[in-house]
Design a protein around this motif. Sequence first.
Motif, PDB file in Angstrom:
ATOM      1  N   VAL A   1      15.984  -1.468   1.472  1.00 26.40           N
ATOM      2  CA  VAL A   1      14.627  -1.701   1.639  1.00 26.40           C
ATOM      3  C   VAL A   1      14.127  -0.883   2.871  1.00 26.40           C
ATOM      4  O   VAL A   1      12.955  -0.548   2.964  1.00 26.40           O
ATOM      5  CB  VAL A   1      14.363  -3.337   1.687  1.00 26.40           C
ATOM      6  N   PHE A   2      15.095  -0.395   3.691  1.00 25.65           N
ATOM      7  CA  PHE A   2      14.712   0.352   4.960  1.00 25.65           C
ATOM      8  C   PHE A   2      15.343   1.955   4.572  1.00 25.65           C
ATOM      9  O   PHE A   2      16.155   2.094   5.504  1.00 25.65           O
ATOM     10  CB  PHE A   2      15.124  -0.060   6.060  1.00 25.65           C
ATOM     11  N   PRO A   3      15.120   2.694   3.691  1.00 25.32           N
ATOM     12  CA  PRO A   3      15.736   3.677   3.516  1.00 25.32           C
ATOM     13  C   PRO A   3      15.417   4.917   4.527  1.00 25.32           C
ATOM     14  O   PRO A   3      14.474   4.691   5.028  1.00 25.32           O
ATOM     15  CB  PRO A   3      15.346   4.362   2.081  1.00 25.32           C
TER      16      PRO A   3
ATOM     17  N   LYS B   1       0.773  -1.218  -0.014  1.00 28.75           N
ATOM     18  CA  LYS B   1       0.134  -0.142  -0.145  1.00 28.75           C
ATOM     19  C   LYS B   1       0.896   1.265   0.101  1.00 28.75           C
ATOM     20  O   LYS B   1       0.624   2.377  -0.753  1.00 28.75           O
ATOM     21  CB  LYS B   1      -0.863  -0.005   1.345  1.00 28.75           C
ATOM     22  N   GLU B   2       1.832   1.237   0.954  1.00 32.40           N
ATOM     23  CA  GLU B   2       2.690   2.504   1.097  1.00 32.40           C
ATOM     24  C   GLU B   2       3.791   2.428  -0.272  1.00 32.40           C
ATOM     25  O   GLU B   2       4.955   3.291  -0.479  1.00 32.40           O
ATOM     26  CB  GLU B   2       3.617   2.448   2.248  1.00 32.40           C
ATOM     27  N   LYS B   3       3.641   1.485  -1.264  1.00 36.59           N
ATOM     28  CA  LYS B   3       4.461   1.349  -2.400  1.00 36.59           C
ATOM     29  C   LYS B   3       6.195   1.141  -1.945  1.00 36.59           C
ATOM     30  O   LYS B   3       7.074   2.003  -2.556  1.00 36.59           O
ATOM     31  CB  LYS B   3       4.549   2.654  -3.325  1.00 36.59           C
ATOM     32  N   ALA B   4       6.347   0.474  -1.128  1.00 38.50           N
ATOM     33  CA  ALA B   4       7.886   0.259  -0.503  1.00 38.50           C
ATOM     34  C   ALA B   4       8.503  -0.426  -1.567  1.00 38.50           C
ATOM     35  O   ALA B   4       8.181  -0.835  -2.738  1.00 38.50           O
ATOM     36  CB  ALA B   4       7.762  -0.803   0.627  1.00 38.50           C
ATOM     37  N   HIS B   5       9.765  -0.514  -1.521  1.00 37.98           N
ATOM     38  CA  HIS B   5      10.756  -0.791  -2.567  1.00 37.98           C
ATOM     39  C   HIS B   5      10.342  -2.298  -2.998  1.00 37.98           C
ATOM     40  O   HIS B   5      10.179  -3.234  -2.121  1.00 37.98           O
ATOM     41  CB  HIS B   5      12.292  -0.849  -1.896  1.00 37.98           C
ATOM     42  N   ASP B   6      10.423  -2.674  -4.205  1.00 35.17           N
ATOM     43  CA  ASP B   6      10.188  -4.034  -4.639  1.00 35.17           C
ATOM     44  C   ASP B   6      11.085  -5.082  -3.725  1.00 35.17           C
ATOM     45  O   ASP B   6      10.321  -6.317  -3.559  1.00 35.17           O
ATOM     46  CB  ASP B   6      10.611  -4.253  -6.020  1.00 35.17           C
TER      47      ASP B   6
ATOM     48  N   ILE C   1      17.599 -11.258   1.960  1.00 32.71           N
ATOM     49  CA  ILE C   1      17.235 -10.047   1.241  1.00 32.71           C
ATOM     50  C   ILE C   1      17.319  -8.931   2.293  1.00 32.71           C
ATOM     51  O   ILE C   1      17.957  -7.799   1.920  1.00 32.71           O
ATOM     52  CB  ILE C   1      16.167 -10.259   0.370  1.00 32.71           C
ATOM     53  N   LEU C   2      16.526  -8.944   3.251  1.00 29.75           N
ATOM     54  CA  LEU C   2      16.418  -8.026   4.406  1.00 29.75           C
ATOM     55  C   LEU C   2      17.772  -7.354   4.985  1.00 29.75           C
ATOM     56  O   LEU C   2      17.944  -6.447   5.221  1.00 29.75           O
ATOM     57  CB  LEU C   2      15.418  -8.432   5.235  1.00 29.75           C
ATOM     58  N   LEU C   3      18.434  -8.649   5.175  1.00 31.08           N
ATOM     59  CA  LEU C   3      19.632  -8.322   6.085  1.00 31.08           C
ATOM     60  C   LEU C   3      20.863  -7.482   4.666  1.00 31.08           C
ATOM     61  O   LEU C   3      21.593  -6.620   5.077  1.00 31.08           O
ATOM     62  CB  LEU C   3      20.521  -9.454   6.564  1.00 31.08           C
TER      63      LEU C   3
END
Length: 198
Positions: free
Chosen positions: A194-196, A85-90, A186-188
Amino acid sequence: MNTKKSILLIVIVLLIDQISKIYIKTNFQLGEEIYVFDWFRIHFIENNGAAWGTELGGRTGKLVLTLFRLCAIVGIGYWLRKSIKEKAHDLLIISVSLIFCGALGNIIDSVFYGVLFTDSYGQLATLDTANAYGDLFHGKVVDMLYFPIWQGNLPEWIPGVGGNYFTFFNAIFNVADSAITIGVMILLFFSKTVFPKK
């Protein structure tokens, strides 16, 4: 990444996971193993659902673990929906989708396999609800992917474990576990992407 692509990813990985588990469960006896390569084998085991087959206090512990996972997947689903919904990074949406479908794949085993399949000890399991091996919420997770890349005695000079027989990589896992691991990696590895920082 939009909702349709996320759902498509989840469905594809979940189908691969469940088809592979059902195939192994109905074509292998528990403990049966085939060599694909020296460093890769299909080895059928089952566990109660905790990491590395850890036991958690019998039937009550198993039920608590399954209920916890059901609550966790609701939270992961909310995170995924919010990210889309918030159009986060792919990469964030892909990783959360993988974690979601991996968790769901193992939950399906834990919740339903006990009431759907017969036992796998010394025989091939069949889809037979009348003679199923367990109860609802008390199924066992099917694992089969085994990569013993190196096996041998460790050098004597290593403190504490020198001379002991050792296998790297000794875990046996499934497609759902792989999806969770890839999602977390991927998150690490791409955390700054992914968390700018805002």
